[in-house]
Design a protein around this motif. Structure first.
Motif, PDB file in Angstrom:
ATOM      1  N   GLY A 124       0.821  -1.209   0.000  1.00 52.09           N
ATOM      2  CA  GLY A 124       0.000   0.000   0.000  1.00 52.09           C
ATOM      3  C   GLY A 124       0.854   1.256   0.000  1.00 52.09           C
ATOM      4  N   LYS A 125       1.925   1.258   0.763  1.00 50.03           N
ATOM      5  CA  LYS A 125       2.821   2.412   0.799  1.00 50.03           C
ATOM      6  C   LYS A 125       3.558   2.602  -0.521  1.00 50.03           C
ATOM      7  CE  LYS A 125       3.714   2.342   5.792  1.00 50.03           C
ATOM      8  NZ  LYS A 125       4.734   2.133   6.854  1.00 50.03           N
ATOM      9  N   ASP A 126       3.678   1.519  -1.271  1.00 48.26           N
ATOM     10  CA  ASP A 126       4.363   1.571  -2.565  1.00 48.26           C
ATOM     11  C   ASP A 126       3.424   1.997  -3.687  1.00 48.26           C
ATOM     12  OD1 ASP A 126       6.831   1.291  -3.848  1.00 48.26           O
ATOM     13  OD2 ASP A 126       6.278  -0.650  -4.667  1.00 48.26           O
ATOM     14  N   GLY A 127       2.198   2.387  -3.326  1.00 46.02           N
ATOM     15  CA  GLY A 127       1.266   2.919  -4.315  1.00 46.02           C
ATOM     16  C   GLY A 127       0.327   1.913  -4.933  1.00 46.02           C
ATOM     17  N   MET A 128       0.319   0.698  -4.412  1.00 47.21           N
ATOM     18  CA  MET A 128      -0.552  -0.321  -4.968  1.00 47.21           C
ATOM     19  C   MET A 128      -1.890  -0.363  -4.230  1.00 47.21           C
ATOM     20  SD  MET A 128       2.033  -3.462  -5.856  1.00 47.21           S
ATOM     21  CE  MET A 128       0.925  -4.064  -7.122  1.00 47.21           C
ATOM     22  N   THR A 129      -2.904  -0.874  -4.921  1.00 48.16           N
ATOM     23  CA  THR A 129      -4.181  -1.152  -4.270  1.00 48.16           C
ATOM     24  C   THR A 129      -4.124  -2.574  -3.741  1.00 48.16           C
ATOM     25  OG1 THR A 129      -5.387   0.343  -5.713  1.00 48.16           O
ATOM     26  CG2 THR A 129      -6.668  -1.352  -4.586  1.00 48.16           C
ATOM     27  N   VAL A 130      -4.486  -2.747  -2.475  1.00 42.80           N
ATOM     28  CA  VAL A 130      -4.338  -4.034  -1.792  1.00 42.80           C
ATOM     29  C   VAL A 130      -5.714  -4.615  -1.467  1.00 42.80           C
ATOM     30  CG1 VAL A 130      -3.385  -5.204   0.233  1.00 42.80           C
ATOM     31  CG2 VAL A 130      -2.151  -3.265  -0.789  1.00 42.80           C
ATOM     32  N   ALA A 131      -5.928  -5.853  -1.880  1.00 39.01           N
ATOM     33  CA  ALA A 131      -7.142  -6.583  -1.509  1.00 39.01           C
ATOM     34  C   ALA A 131      -6.752  -7.700  -0.546  1.00 39.01           C
ATOM     35  CB  ALA A 131      -7.819  -7.164  -2.740  1.00 39.01           C
ATOM     36  N   ILE A 132      -7.393  -7.722   0.616  1.00 42.28           N
ATOM     37  CA  ILE A 132      -7.120  -8.758   1.621  1.00 42.28           C
ATOM     38  C   ILE A 132      -8.398  -9.558   1.854  1.00 42.28           C
ATOM     39  CG2 ILE A 132      -6.439  -9.254   3.996  1.00 42.28           C
ATOM     40  CD1 ILE A 132      -4.895  -6.622   4.027  1.00 42.28           C
ATOM     41  N   PHE A 133      -8.315 -10.861   1.623  1.00 42.61           N
ATOM     42  CA  PHE A 133      -9.414 -11.758   1.954  1.00 42.61           C
ATOM     43  C   PHE A 133      -9.015 -12.520   3.213  1.00 42.61           C
ATOM     44  CE2 PHE A 133      -9.917 -11.023  -2.559  1.00 42.61           C
ATOM     45  CZ  PHE A 133     -11.284 -10.869  -2.703  1.00 42.61           C
ATOM     46  N   SER A 134      -9.709 -12.234   4.322  1.00 40.12           N
ATOM     47  CA  SER A 134      -9.410 -12.883   5.588  1.00 40.12           C
ATOM     48  C   SER A 134     -10.524 -13.868   5.917  1.00 40.12           C
ATOM     49  CB  SER A 134      -9.277 -11.842   6.706  1.00 40.12           C
ATOM     50  OG  SER A 134      -9.028 -12.484   7.943  1.00 40.12           O
ATOM     51  N   LEU A 135     -10.276 -15.141   5.660  1.00 43.92           N
ATOM     52  CA  LEU A 135     -11.288 -16.162   5.899  1.00 43.92           C
ATOM     53  C   LEU A 135     -11.222 -16.720   7.313  1.00 43.92           C
ATOM     54  CD1 LEU A 135     -10.465 -16.266   2.686  1.00 43.92           C
ATOM     55  CD2 LEU A 135     -11.980 -18.235   2.708  1.00 43.92           C
ATOM     56  N   GLU A 136     -10.168 -16.356   8.053  1.00 48.12           N
ATOM     57  CA  GLU A 136      -9.985 -16.913   9.394  1.00 48.12           C
ATOM     58  C   GLU A 136     -10.281 -15.896  10.489  1.00 48.12           C
ATOM     59  OE1 GLU A 136      -6.807 -19.835  11.558  1.00 48.12           O
ATOM     60  OE2 GLU A 136      -5.981 -18.115  10.491  1.00 48.12           O
ATOM     61  N   GLN A 137      -9.873 -14.647  10.321  1.00 47.73           N
ATOM     62  CA  GLN A 137      -9.995 -13.655  11.382  1.00 47.73           C
ATOM     63  C   GLN A 137     -10.875 -12.492  10.924  1.00 47.73           C
ATOM     64  OE1 GLN A 137      -6.294 -12.482  13.270  1.00 47.73           O
ATOM     65  NE2 GLN A 137      -5.272 -14.339  12.547  1.00 47.73           N
ATOM     66  N   PRO A 138     -11.641 -11.909  11.849  1.00 47.07           N
ATOM     67  CA  PRO A 138     -12.456 -10.744  11.500  1.00 47.07           C
ATOM     68  C   PRO A 138     -11.591  -9.514  11.270  1.00 47.07           C
ATOM     69  CG  PRO A 138     -12.624 -11.197  13.844  1.00 47.07           C
ATOM     70  CD  PRO A 138     -11.852 -12.343  13.253  1.00 47.07           C
ATOM     71  N   GLU A 139     -12.170  -8.532  10.615  1.00 53.00           N
ATOM     72  CA  GLU A 139     -11.441  -7.318  10.256  1.00 53.00           C
ATOM     73  C   GLU A 139     -10.823  -6.636  11.469  1.00 53.00           C
ATOM     74  OE1 GLU A 139     -12.354  -3.231   7.742  1.00 53.00           O
ATOM     75  OE2 GLU A 139     -13.902  -4.051   9.066  1.00 53.00           O
ATOM     76  N   VAL A 140     -11.548  -6.567  12.583  1.00 50.52           N
ATOM     77  CA  VAL A 140     -11.046  -5.842  13.751  1.00 50.52           C
ATOM     78  C   VAL A 140      -9.726  -6.428  14.246  1.00 50.52           C
ATOM     79  CG1 VAL A 140     -12.396  -7.206  15.418  1.00 50.52           C
ATOM     80  CG2 VAL A 140     -11.664  -4.868  15.994  1.00 50.52           C
ATOM     81  N   VAL A 184     -12.407  -9.808  -7.049  1.00 46.63           N
ATOM     82  CA  VAL A 184     -11.132  -9.288  -7.551  1.00 46.63           C
ATOM     83  C   VAL A 184     -11.330  -8.648  -8.922  1.00 46.63           C
ATOM     84  CG1 VAL A 184      -8.842  -9.963  -8.380  1.00 46.63           C
ATOM     85  CG2 VAL A 184      -9.680 -10.833  -6.200  1.00 46.63           C
ATOM     86  N   ARG A 185     -12.111  -9.306  -9.762  1.00 46.02           N
ATOM     87  CA  ARG A 185     -12.367  -8.768 -11.101  1.00 46.02           C
ATOM     88  C   ARG A 185     -13.024  -7.386 -11.011  1.00 46.02           C
ATOM     89  NH1 ARG A 185     -15.691 -12.508 -12.822  1.00 46.02           N
ATOM     90  NH2 ARG A 185     -13.996 -14.006 -13.069  1.00 46.02           N
ATOM     91  N   LYS A 186     -13.947  -7.245 -10.079  1.00 43.39           N
ATOM     92  CA  LYS A 186     -14.647  -5.966  -9.901  1.00 43.39           C
ATOM     93  C   LYS A 186     -13.695  -4.881  -9.400  1.00 43.39           C
ATOM     94  CE  LYS A 186     -18.694  -4.013  -7.535  1.00 43.39           C
ATOM     95  NZ  LYS A 186     -19.815  -4.318  -6.603  1.00 43.39           N
ATOM     96  N   LEU A 187     -12.829  -5.227  -8.439  1.00 44.72           N
ATOM     97  CA  LEU A 187     -11.886  -4.249  -7.889  1.00 44.72           C
ATOM     98  C   LEU A 187     -10.842  -3.850  -8.924  1.00 44.72           C
ATOM     99  CD1 LEU A 187     -11.359  -2.788  -5.191  1.00 44.72           C
ATOM    100  CD2 LEU A 187      -9.770  -4.626  -4.598  1.00 44.72           C
ATOM    101  N   LYS A 188     -10.415  -4.813  -9.757  1.00 47.93           N
ATOM    102  CA  LYS A 188      -9.397  -4.555 -10.768  1.00 47.93           C
ATOM    103  C   LYS A 188      -9.865  -3.509 -11.776  1.00 47.93           C
ATOM    104  CE  LYS A 188      -5.846  -5.270 -13.532  1.00 47.93           C
ATOM    105  NZ  LYS A 188      -4.452  -4.920 -13.212  1.00 47.93           N
ATOM    106  N   LYS A 189     -11.157  -3.482 -12.081  1.00 49.87           N
ATOM    107  CA  LYS A 189     -11.677  -2.511 -13.046  1.00 49.87           C
ATOM    108  C   LYS A 189     -11.459  -1.076 -12.579  1.00 49.87           C
ATOM    109  CE  LYS A 189     -15.284  -5.500 -14.982  1.00 49.87           C
ATOM    110  NZ  LYS A 189     -16.748  -5.712 -15.139  1.00 49.87           N
ATOM    111  N   LYS A 190     -11.487  -0.871 -11.264  1.00 45.17           N
ATOM    112  CA  LYS A 190     -11.311   0.476 -10.711  1.00 45.17           C
ATOM    113  C   LYS A 190      -9.861   0.778 -10.352  1.00 45.17           C
ATOM    114  CE  LYS A 190     -15.954   0.651  -8.643  1.00 45.17           C
ATOM    115  NZ  LYS A 190     -16.716   0.829  -7.373  1.00 45.17           N
ATOM    116  N   HIS A 191      -9.084  -0.272 -10.054  1.00 48.01           N
ATOM    117  CA  HIS A 191      -7.720  -0.079  -9.557  1.00 48.01           C
ATOM    118  C   HIS A 191      -6.757  -0.975 -10.332  1.00 48.01           C
ATOM    119  CE1 HIS A 191      -9.376   2.127  -6.106  1.00 48.01           C
ATOM    120  NE2 HIS A 191     -10.293   1.166  -6.041  1.00 48.01           N
TER     121      HIS A 191
END
Length: 443
Positions: free
Chosen positions: A227-243, A303-310
């Motif tokens: 993210g700091k390098d200017g990329m858009t980051v998608a994280i799928f966390s199937l084990e732990q909640p966002e918090v 991912v396909r949907k996010l890629k269209k914007k980023h």
């Protein structure tokens, strides 16, 4: 509408899924110009009419034996079976009535597209007959069907002249140089960057370790760095909640003890760090999906949907074995995991982005004297080893040996690297913060 009308309507619908005339024109063209069989990309199953499948299958057999394809030789090869296609006269008619050689490629495309339409309709009917028990499984089946047909369509790209590829290469190099992304997405460590050559677009990268070694923390460090390098980051966390992920990311970014963040027991100094860290993280293009039980089809769609914007996207998944295949697998869990890993590789290719997936290791590690992981330790490996472009194992000697000299050091063991070296890169592991650093800057 009466029964006759219904029948006619049904016939019109069925006709849209095949073209007898196109199949005849294609076969007739081969009889006129036999070398066209070497250009053909079809299989017998692509033909709708059984007689045409039989003719084309014999043509392929003649191709394999380097025999010239013409009416007389084809009749000789088919023998008595020629009567099943309407006799010698049918072949004569194909070569004299229907050939349009200059349209051969177009006819092939039509035959292939009709086949895909029939395949899709058959699958939909089968899905209707074996209706899943819940709408989520139904959606996964439909997305899987859509992706399989889409993959077939995408394989029809064909050749490009090298000049076109070189121009694209020049444009990409200029763009990467301008945006500082010349070698792919940075990892969290310089030594690991040097070993792996960074995480390149269209690659599947596996990070594997036993539980509690630090996989998730390592992933989050890398996600923040991307993210700091200017990329858009998608994280799928199937084990732990966002918090929980945010607790870890904040602790690592602010250098605050993770327990203090989790329990909200911050000192005045830590509150100051916390405020600054929050502002820094909030500016990054990081997106988190923490819904458990995600299917691979749902992940690919998101991912396909996010890629269209980023366009400059990188995807992290925690973790591979928690993804559902979205359908039933006769070969059991190993087949399902293999299907998932292959789908992740396809996702990286179709979205032109790096995909980093965490993976669990089997308990076999614990039974050896040297606990450093090996390829055979990948749990339910399926095709993981085959599909991955890089496989990196995380190992902490102080996890197993309290007397070790390598305290607070994690070994990143690159066991597979399709485009570079294998070996080990060591990093400092500041566990109270969940932070990974190059050894020379850990103080």
């Amino acid at each position: 509408m009466d029964a006759t009308g219904d029948s006619q309507g049904q016939g019109e619908i069925e006709m849209s899924y095949y073209s007898i005339e196109t199949e005849q024109a294609l076969l007739g063209s081969i009889l006129i110009e036999p070398d066209l069989i070497y250009e053909s990309v079809l299989n017998p199953e692509h033909f709708y009419q059984e007689e045409h499948r039989l003719i084309y299958e014999n043509m392929l057999q003649m191709k394999g034996k380097q025999e010239k394809i013409e009416v007389v030789s084809l009749v000789a090869r088919m023998g008595a079976a020629v009567q099943d296609i309407g006799g010698v006269q049918y072949l004569v008619n194909l070569s004299s009535t229907f050939p349009m050689v200059e349209q051969f490629a177009k006819h092939e495309q039509i035959v292939k597209e009709k086949f895909l339409m029939r395949t899709g309709m058959t699958s939909i009917k089968q899905l209707y007959n074996d209706m899943p028990d819940n709408p989520r499984e139904l959606a996964a089946e439909l997305m899987s069907l859509s992706e399989s047909i889409g993959d077939e369509v995408r394989t029809e790209g064909g050749f490009r002249h090298i000049k076109d590829g070189l121009m694209d290469h020049f444009d990409q190099l200029e763009r990467k140089k301008e945006h500082g992304l010349a070698s792919g997405a940075k990892t969290v460590g310089k030594a690991l960057d040097k070993l792996t050559g960074r995480w390149k677009k269209q690659t599947l990268n596996i990070i594997a370790a036993r539980p509690s070694v630090g996989k998730t923390a390592f992933m989050l460090n890398n996600a923040t760095e991307a993210g700091k390098d200017g990329m858009t980051v998608a994280i799928f966390s199937l084990e732990q909640p966002e918090v929980q992920l945010l607790d870890r990311m904040i602790a690592a970014e602010c250098r605050i003890d993770g327990e203090n963040v989790r329990d909200a027991k911050l000192t005045d100094d830590e509150w100051s760090k916390y405020t600054m860290g929050l502002s820094s993280l909030a500016e990054l293009e990081i997106y988190i999906d923490d819904k458990p039980g995600r299917t691979i089809q749902e992940i690919r769609a998101a991912v396909r949907k996010l890629k269209k914007k980023h366009p400059e996207l990188i995807v992290f998944i925690d973790y591979l074995q928690l993804i559902h295949g979205g359908k039933k697998f006769a070969g059991g869990r190993n087949e399902e995991v293999g299907y998932i890993s292959n789908s992740l590789k396809q996702m990286a290719r179709e979205n032109d982005c790096p995909v980093i997936a965490l993976a669990q290791l089997s308990r076999g590690v614990e039974q050896r004297q040297d606990k450093r992981p090996m390829m055979s330790d990948l749990r339910e490996s399926g095709n993981i080893e085959q599909d991955a472009d890089t496989i990196t194992f995380l190992y902490r000697d102080d996890y197993y040996n309290q007397e070790t000299e390598k305290k607070n050091i994690i070994e990143c063991i690159v066991a597979k690297n399709r485009e570079g070296s294998v070996g080990t890169a060591e990093m400092a592991n500041l566990r109270q913060y969940g932070k990974f650093l190059d050894l020379e800057v850990r103080h």
